[in-house]
Structures are given as structure tokens and as C-alpha cells.
Design an enzyme around this catalytic site. Structure first.
Site, PDB file in Angstrom:
ATOM      1  N   LYS A 106       0.639   3.187   6.527  1.00  0.00           N
ATOM      2  CA  LYS A 106       1.923   3.137   7.322  1.00  0.00           C
ATOM      3  C   LYS A 106       2.894   3.521   6.564  1.00  0.00           C
ATOM      4  O   LYS A 106       3.208   3.113   5.151  1.00  0.00           O
ATOM      5  CB  LYS A 106       2.263   2.011   8.094  1.00  0.00           C
ATOM      6  CG  LYS A 106       2.317   0.606   7.297  1.00  0.00           C
ATOM      7  CD  LYS A 106       3.780   0.306   6.643  1.00  0.00           C
ATOM      8  CE  LYS A 106       3.543  -0.928   5.862  1.00  0.00           C
ATOM      9  NZ  LYS A 106       4.913  -1.097   4.842  1.00  0.00           N
ATOM     10  N   ALA A 137      -1.265  -1.600  -3.804  1.00  0.00           N
ATOM     11  CA  ALA A 137       0.140  -2.395  -4.004  1.00  0.00           C
ATOM     12  C   ALA A 137       1.175  -1.160  -3.959  1.00  0.00           C
ATOM     13  O   ALA A 137       2.104  -1.372  -4.555  1.00  0.00           O
ATOM     14  CB  ALA A 137       0.171  -3.183  -5.056  1.00  0.00           C
ATOM     15  N   GLY A 138       1.026  -0.424  -2.970  1.00  0.00           N
ATOM     16  CA  GLY A 138       2.113   0.732  -2.771  1.00  0.00           C
ATOM     17  C   GLY A 138       3.156   0.710  -1.762  1.00  0.00           C
ATOM     18  O   GLY A 138       3.968   1.606  -1.817  1.00  0.00           O
ATOM     19  N   GLY A 139       3.043  -0.542  -1.101  1.00  0.00           N
ATOM     20  CA  GLY A 139       3.963  -0.435   0.287  1.00  0.00           C
ATOM     21  C   GLY A 139       3.533   0.181   1.288  1.00  0.00           C
ATOM     22  O   GLY A 139       4.466   0.610   2.306  1.00  0.00           O
ATOM     23  N   ASP A 173       1.058  -6.751   8.503  1.00  0.00           N
ATOM     24  CA  ASP A 173       0.954  -5.520   8.819  1.00  0.00           C
ATOM     25  C   ASP A 173      -0.202  -4.968   9.524  1.00  0.00           C
ATOM     26  O   ASP A 173      -0.726  -3.855   9.754  1.00  0.00           O
ATOM     27  CB  ASP A 173       1.318  -4.497   7.404  1.00  0.00           C
ATOM     28  CG  ASP A 173       2.667  -4.398   7.061  1.00  0.00           C
ATOM     29  OD1 ASP A 173       3.506  -4.792   7.821  1.00  0.00           O
ATOM     30  OD2 ASP A 173       2.816  -4.258   5.689  1.00  0.00           O
ATOM     31  N   ALA A 215       0.668  -0.534   3.006  1.00  0.00           N
ATOM     32  CA  ALA A 215      -0.231  -1.510   3.580  1.00  0.00           C
ATOM     33  C   ALA A 215      -1.860  -1.080   3.651  1.00  0.00           C
ATOM     34  O   ALA A 215      -2.655  -1.199   4.596  1.00  0.00           O
ATOM     35  CB  ALA A 215       0.190  -1.477   5.261  1.00  0.00           C
ATOM     36  N   GLY A 216      -2.198  -0.559   2.470  1.00  0.00           N
ATOM     37  CA  GLY A 216      -3.487  -0.229   2.193  1.00  0.00           C
ATOM     38  C   GLY A 216      -4.512  -1.539   2.664  1.00  0.00           C
ATOM     39  O   GLY A 216      -5.601  -1.402   3.034  1.00  0.00           O
ATOM     40  N   GLY A 217      -4.213  -2.671   1.866  1.00  0.00           N
ATOM     41  CA  GLY A 217      -4.937  -3.987   2.021  1.00  0.00           C
ATOM     42  C   GLY A 217      -4.938  -4.238   3.684  1.00  0.00           C
ATOM     43  O   GLY A 217      -6.164  -4.815   4.113  1.00  0.00           O
ATOM     44  N   SER A 218      -3.899  -4.253   4.366  1.00  0.00           N
ATOM     45  CA  SER A 218      -3.718  -4.403   5.851  1.00  0.00           C
ATOM     46  C   SER A 218      -4.783  -3.233   6.571  1.00  0.00           C
ATOM     47  O   SER A 218      -5.102  -3.858   7.323  1.00  0.00           O
ATOM     48  CB  SER A 218      -2.607  -4.114   6.341  1.00  0.00           C
ATOM     49  OG  SER A 218      -1.662  -5.341   5.318  1.00  0.00           O
TER      50      SER A 218
HETATM   51  O1  C5P Z   1       2.177 -11.232   6.030  1.00  0.00           O
HETATM   52  P1  C5P Z   1       1.938 -10.879   4.687  1.00  0.00           P
HETATM   53  O2  C5P Z   1       0.670 -11.535   3.926  1.00  0.00           O
HETATM   54  O3  C5P Z   1       1.648  -9.280   4.450  1.00  0.00           O
HETATM   55  O4  C5P Z   1       3.276 -10.866   3.683  1.00  0.00           O
HETATM   56  C1  C5P Z   1       3.146 -11.066   2.346  1.00  0.00           C
HETATM   57  C2  C5P Z   1       4.571 -11.487   1.874  1.00  0.00           C
HETATM   58  O5  C5P Z   1       5.495 -10.994   2.018  1.00  0.00           O
HETATM   59  C3  C5P Z   1       4.436 -13.080   2.464  1.00  0.00           C
HETATM   60  O6  C5P Z   1       4.114 -14.027   1.703  1.00  0.00           O
HETATM   61  C4  C5P Z   1       6.132 -12.987   2.288  1.00  0.00           C
HETATM   62  O7  C5P Z   1       6.718 -13.499   1.001  1.00  0.00           O
HETATM   63  C5  C5P Z   1       6.912 -11.694   2.448  1.00  0.00           C
HETATM   64  N1  C5P Z   1       7.178 -11.384   3.871  1.00  0.00           N
HETATM   65  C6  C5P Z   1       8.459 -11.912   4.137  1.00  0.00           C
HETATM   66  N2  C5P Z   1       8.626 -11.522   5.506  1.00  0.00           N
HETATM   67  C7  C5P Z   1       7.957 -10.667   6.254  1.00  0.00           C
HETATM   68  C8  C5P Z   1       6.783 -10.223   5.819  1.00  0.00           C
HETATM   69  C9  C5P Z   1       6.380 -10.715   4.506  1.00  0.00           C
HETATM   70  O8  C5P Z   1       9.001 -12.514   3.642  1.00  0.00           O
HETATM   71  N3  C5P Z   1       8.404 -10.589   7.712  1.00  0.00           N
END
Ligand code: C5P
Length: 311
Positions: free
Chosen positions: A15, A102-104, A142, A106-109
Site C-alpha cells: 500500500k 520495513a519500507g512503509g 494495516d 505494509a509488506g509484513g501486513s
Molecule cells: O498496528 P501495528 O502493529 O502495525 O503498529 C505498529 C506500531 O505503530 C504500534 O506499536 C504503534 O507504535 C504505532 N502505531 C501508532 N498508531 C497507529 C498505528 C500504529 O502509534 N494508528
């Protein structure tokens, strides 16, 4: 004797956050978001095979940077689904990575979404779409979007989705960095330097209007990411990547999500190649890719019969 084993293969997209409005950190540590997601044509492919020795293997660029222990989001997805469905998680997962690690983007998602759909098909759990979305939201903010794809507005942590009207096709040049950024660290830096405003953030109106009218120039001008200053604080060299893409005629440039991938909106597929080449020539990205969006969410791309045993 040989045993027939069905192997299920699912792919899920990356994404780009075309708009990312971030509010003030909540008591639970998360930030309220209003984001506009577009799914683009870089894919993770997950193959699930029944196995008495559950495990995970990874291939593709940057594969060595993906954890293969129980912290891996795809494995966690398989375990969560197994628990919810009351089956044993006897599965081997193979991830073929096409999305920067870890590129922003959402590959892991995407791995988690693909693993949910693959294991659901393998085990015939009969879960509804909504149940899979709920499990996805437990795994990460994500993940639900990687299940649905296309264009959507995400609220809450980013996991509460509503479809967004979007016309036309958008072509992107992506500047990828070898060194990833940690999402929690980017949010922490956001807290330190900006903090966000109180109340529920709203998706950018100009962006929504531009997507409805299918006007890439207006979309380019409306791209916005509240996390960008924090990502640039942690990775200041990205400023050059943004500038080079802009000077190559991109309609708009931004850091994707929590970064460090830089996404540049191009006029056409050919122009995306030109912008990517400019980033390569200037040495402002470790790797480049071109992608188009919007594309669909996680879906089955094949199921085959593998043979195990002594034959
Ligand atoms: O939900 P996810 O595990 O992908 O989020 C990773 C980290 O990103 C969370 O632990 C939090 O530190 C941060 N995050 C946040 N607010 C969001 C989504 C993610 O602070 N809405």
C-alpha cells in the site's frame, strides 16, 4: 506410498498512504488516523503447505532481514486463525517477498493477510470476510487493508475501513532504501516534534475530490503525510530522494507511511520509469521499482498438489 498435499498460494498487495492525517497519541499508545490507502502492484506471495513440521521460509530481495521465528506476522496469522477455527496450525509457510522490508508499504501486513486467506482455504474454516478482517485487525493496523485492497479510507488505528471512490490508474516510481525505519520509532519521533492535534483527524478533502475526479495532477498536489517530518528527522537523506523525484517531473512526492520508501506519482507508466531512472542515476535510492494502483486485495493465485513421502 506418497501422500497428496494441497499447497495454496495467495498474493497480497503493498500500500501507499496517499493521505495520512495523524492525531495525538492515545492512552493505548496508538494514534488516531484518517488515512487514504491505495493498493499498488508490488506483491507478497504466500504458499501454505500442510506439514507435520510447521515453519517458515522466505525468499526474495532482503529476505535475510525477515524474522522467521514466532514474531513473524504471517506465522502469527496462521496461529491466530487456527486458534479461532479450532484446528491445529500444522502448516509450512513460504513467503516470496516483492515488497520492501520495513519500507512503509505494509509488506509484513500483506504477508499476514495472505497467510490468513491461504490457511483459511487450506483448512476450510468457513470464516466470513468480516471475521477475517477482525483477525487481521488483531494482527496489525494495516492488515485489514491488505485483505480488501483497491482504495479505502482507514480510521481508528487505520483498521476501520470504508471504500473510497477513485477513478483512473496511477503510476508510481518507488525509491527504496536498504536501511528500513521502525514504525514505532517514527511515531515516537512524531510525538516529540509535532505531537498531533486533539480530536479525530479527517481525510484530506482535496485528495478525496481529486481521486473522485480521476485527476492525477490534483492527486499529486494533494498527497500528504503527517509522519513525513518524523521520517525525515530519522533519515534526513530522504530529502534528496524527494527532490530528485520532483525534479524529474513527478506530479507529487511523499514518504510512504512511516517510510523510508519514497513514492513519486508519475504521469504515465513510461514517466514512472524515467523518474525511477533519475533516482538511480542520482544515487538517492538503494533500489527502485515501478508500480501501478489501485489493485485488488489478497487473493488466491493457485492451489496445487505437492507430493510428500517416499514415493
Ligand atoms: O498496528 P501495528 O502493529 O502495525 O503498529 C505498529 C506500531 O505503530 C504500534 O506499536 C504503534 O507504535 C504505532 N502505531 C501508532 N498508531 C497507529 C498505528 C500504529 O502509534 N494508528
Amino acid at each position: 506410498m506418497s501422500r497428496s498435499l494441497p499447497a495454496v498460494c495467495v498474493r497480497a498487495p503493498a500500500k501507499i498512504n496517499l493521505g495520512l492525517a495523524v492525531g495525538r497519541r492515545q492512552a493505548d499508545g496508538y494514534h488516531p488516523l484518517a488515512t487514504v490507502f491505495q493498493a499498488v502492484s508490488l506483491y507478497e506471495e504466500v504458499t501454505a503447505t500442510p506439514s507435520d513440521e510447521p515453519g517458515l521460509t522466505v525468499s526474495g530481495p532482503q529476505a535475510e532481514r525477515v524474522p522467521t521465528d514466532s514474531s513473524n506476522l504471517a506465522l502469527r496469522a496462521a496461529h491466530l486463525l487456527a486458534e479461532a477455527a479450532g484446528v491445529e496450525p500444522e502448516v509450512h509457510l513460504h513467503l516470496a517477498k516483492g515488497v520492501p522490508v520495513a519500507g512503509g508499504m505494509a509488506g509484513g501486513s500483506a504477508d499476514a493477510a495472505a497467510a490468513l486467506v491461504a490457511c483459511d482455504a487450506l483448512w476450510g474454516t468457513g470464516m466470513s470476510r468480516d471475521q477475517l478482517l477482525e483477525l487481521g485487525a488483531e494482527l496489525g493496523s494495516d492488515v485489514p487493508f491488505a485483505l480488501v485492497g483497491q482504495t479505502a479510507v482507514g480510521r481508528g488505528r487505520g483498521h476501520l475501513l470504508s471504500p473510497a471512490m477513485s477513478r483512473g490508474e496511477y503510476h508510481w516510481a518507488l525509491g527504496i532504501q536498504e536501511q528500513g525505519l521502525s514504525t514505532p520509532q517514527v511515531y515516537r519521533t512524531f510525538d516529540e516534534i509535532l505531537g498531533g492535534v486533539d480530536g479525530e483527524p479527517e481525510p484530506d478533502r482535496a485528495l478525496m475530490q481529486a481521486l473522485r475526479s480521476g485527476d492525477p495532477e490534483a492527486v499529486g498536489a494533494a498527497l500528504v503525510n503527517d509522519l513525513q517530518p518524523a521520517a525525515l528527522e530519522l533519515a534526513p537523506h530522504l530529502v534528496e530522494t524527494l527532490v530528485v523525484a520532483e525534479e524529474a517531473g513527478a506530479l507529487g512526492v511523499l514518504v510512504s507511511g512511516s517510510g523510508p520508501t519514497v513514492a513519486a506519482l508519475a504521469r504515465s507508466q513510461q514517466h514512472a520509469t524515467t523518474v525511477a531512472a533519475a533516482m538511480t542515476a542520482a544515487g538517492v535510492a538503494d533500489d527502485v521499482r515501478c508500480a501501478a494502483g489501485p489493485v485488488g486485495g489478497a487473493r488466491l493465485v493457485g492451489s496445487s498438489v505437492a507430493h510428500e513421502g517416499k514415493g
